[in-house]
Design a protein around this motif. Structure first.
Motif, short mmCIF file in Angstrom:
data_model
loop_
_atom_site.label_atom_id
_atom_site.label_comp_id
_atom_site.label_asym_id
_atom_site.label_seq_id
_atom_site.Cartn_x
_atom_site.Cartn_y
_atom_site.Cartn_z
N GLN A 190 0.82 -1.21 0.00
CA GLN A 190 0.00 0.00 0.00
C GLN A 190 0.85 1.26 0.00
N HIS A 191 2.11 1.12 0.37
CA HIS A 191 3.05 2.24 0.40
C HIS A 191 3.48 2.54 -1.04
N VAL A 192 2.82 3.52 -1.67
CA VAL A 192 2.98 3.76 -3.10
C VAL A 192 4.42 4.11 -3.47
N GLY A 193 5.04 5.02 -2.71
CA GLY A 193 6.40 5.43 -3.03
C GLY A 193 7.37 4.28 -3.00
N PHE A 194 7.29 3.47 -1.96
CA PHE A 194 8.16 2.29 -1.84
C PHE A 194 7.94 1.33 -3.00
N ALA A 195 6.67 1.01 -3.29
CA ALA A 195 6.36 0.04 -4.33
C ALA A 195 6.88 0.48 -5.69
N LEU A 196 6.66 1.74 -6.05
CA LEU A 196 7.06 2.21 -7.37
C LEU A 196 8.57 2.36 -7.49
N THR A 197 9.25 2.68 -6.39
CA THR A 197 10.71 2.74 -6.43
C THR A 197 11.30 1.37 -6.70
N ALA A 198 10.70 0.34 -6.11
CA ALA A 198 11.23 -1.02 -6.23
C ALA A 198 10.84 -1.69 -7.55
N ALA A 199 9.69 -1.32 -8.11
CA ALA A 199 9.09 -2.12 -9.18
C ALA A 199 9.40 -1.61 -10.58
N GLU A 200 9.50 -2.56 -11.50
CA GLU A 200 9.59 -2.26 -12.92
C GLU A 200 8.20 -2.15 -13.54
N THR A 211 -7.36 -2.42 -12.59
CA THR A 211 -7.95 -1.22 -13.20
C THR A 211 -6.90 -0.31 -13.83
N SER A 212 -5.63 -0.54 -13.52
CA SER A 212 -4.57 0.30 -14.08
C SER A 212 -3.27 -0.47 -14.01
N SER A 213 -2.37 -0.23 -14.97
CA SER A 213 -1.06 -0.87 -14.95
C SER A 213 -0.10 -0.03 -15.79
N GLY A 214 1.18 -0.25 -15.57
CA GLY A 214 2.17 0.50 -16.33
C GLY A 214 3.57 0.25 -15.82
N ALA A 215 4.52 0.98 -16.38
CA ALA A 215 5.91 0.87 -15.96
C ALA A 215 6.07 1.48 -14.58
N ARG A 218 9.21 6.27 -9.82
CA ARG A 218 8.50 7.32 -9.11
C ARG A 218 7.72 8.25 -10.04
N GLU A 219 8.10 8.28 -11.32
CA GLU A 219 7.37 9.13 -12.26
C GLU A 219 5.94 8.63 -12.48
N ALA A 220 5.67 7.37 -12.09
CA ALA A 220 4.31 6.83 -12.25
C ALA A 220 3.44 7.13 -11.04
N GLU A 221 3.97 7.80 -10.03
CA GLU A 221 3.24 7.97 -8.78
C GLU A 221 1.94 8.74 -8.97
N GLY A 222 1.95 9.78 -9.79
CA GLY A 222 0.75 10.56 -10.02
C GLY A 222 -0.37 9.72 -10.60
N ALA A 223 -0.03 8.92 -11.61
CA ALA A 223 -1.04 8.08 -12.26
C ALA A 223 -1.59 7.03 -11.29
N ARG A 225 -1.67 7.21 -7.92
CA ARG A 225 -2.51 7.83 -6.88
C ARG A 225 -3.88 8.23 -7.45
N GLU A 226 -3.89 8.64 -8.71
CA GLU A 226 -5.16 8.96 -9.36
C GLU A 226 -6.02 7.72 -9.49
N ALA A 227 -5.38 6.60 -9.89
CA ALA A 227 -6.12 5.34 -10.05
C ALA A 227 -6.66 4.85 -8.70
N LEU A 228 -5.93 5.13 -7.63
CA LEU A 228 -6.37 4.69 -6.31
C LEU A 228 -7.49 5.55 -5.73
N THR A 229 -7.72 6.73 -6.30
CA THR A 229 -8.77 7.60 -5.79
C THR A 229 -10.05 7.49 -6.60
#
Length: 230
Positions: A190-200, A211-215, A218-223, A225-229
């Protein structure tokens, strides 16, 4: 390394995962994000063989493992760290590690490597696991899984309830073991910053659907967080 193809999973008459399709890159990290109740832990339990899909297919390294038992998946190189910093509380840190290492030809070396990744555990070898902090128990749980030298590591909420300094250490360790090759990671978080830093690659689950997927990154964080809201 791991592929879900239109996987439906449920409990009794209730379906929790509705046609989940995703993949974990070989020698890479994929993160699954979502709110409580989205189906993230159910997805991991299906990957580990603890829940059987009603429909769809799960493949590991190209092999259909949909109907394989958990121990058969472990034999193929899968390791699962469930939610909750699980350990044997009445055993010491050393005994918890040794339980996994016993019977392995490289058990001593595997324990040493795990302690190199989590050096804080060296000072806790004689302490019972039940007396460790939540962050220390989580490090112990991941270290135990790594002793098996998995080709695929499943991590369920490894940062839940853990102090920020230990979160950073766990993040660095996951990235380090993935970077050296030979292991893929499916990270539920659930920790978005941690997950996106670690993940490809990332996937957002909502009510059991991707409902959403991508590369990742951290540049994906905005997308995300939008998908989670939504």
């Amino acid at each position: 390394m791991l592929q879900f193809d239109d996987v439906h999973v449920g409990y009794g008459r209730s379906i929790v995962l509705h046609g989940a399709t995703l993949e974990v890159p070989t020698d890479g990290v994929a993160a699954v994000l979502g709110h409580n109740g989205a189906g993230k832990s159910t997805l991991l339990r299906a990957a580990a063989g603890l829940l059987k899909p009603r429909r769809g297919m799960i493949r590991m390294d190209g092999e259909d493992i949909t109907r394989l038992a958990p121990h058969q998946r472990v034999a193929r190189g899968m390791a699962y760290v469930p939610q909750g910093q699980q350990s044997f509380p009445h055993l010491t840190t050393a005994e918890n590690l040794q339980l996994v290492a016993d019977g392995r030809r490289d058990g001593r070396a595997a324990v040493a490597e795990a302690l190199d990744l989590f050096p804080a555990l060296r000072e806790l070898m004689g302490r019972r696991a039940g007396l460790l902090s939540g962050g220390q128990r989580q490090q112990l749980a991941i270290a135990r899984a790594l002793i098996t030298r998995p080709r695929l590591l499943l991590l369920d909420e490894p940062t839940e309830g853990i102090q920020p300094s230990v979160v950073a250490e766990i993040e660095q360790t996951i990235m380090a073991v993935a970077a050296r090759g030979g292991m893929s990671v499916l990270l539920v978080e659930q920790h978005v910053g941690f997950a996106l830093t670690a993940a490809e690659r990332y996937y957002v689950l909502e009510a059991g659907r991707v409902t959403s997927s991508g590369a990742g990154g951290r540049e994906a964080e905005g997308a995300v967080r939008e998908a989670l809201t939504v």
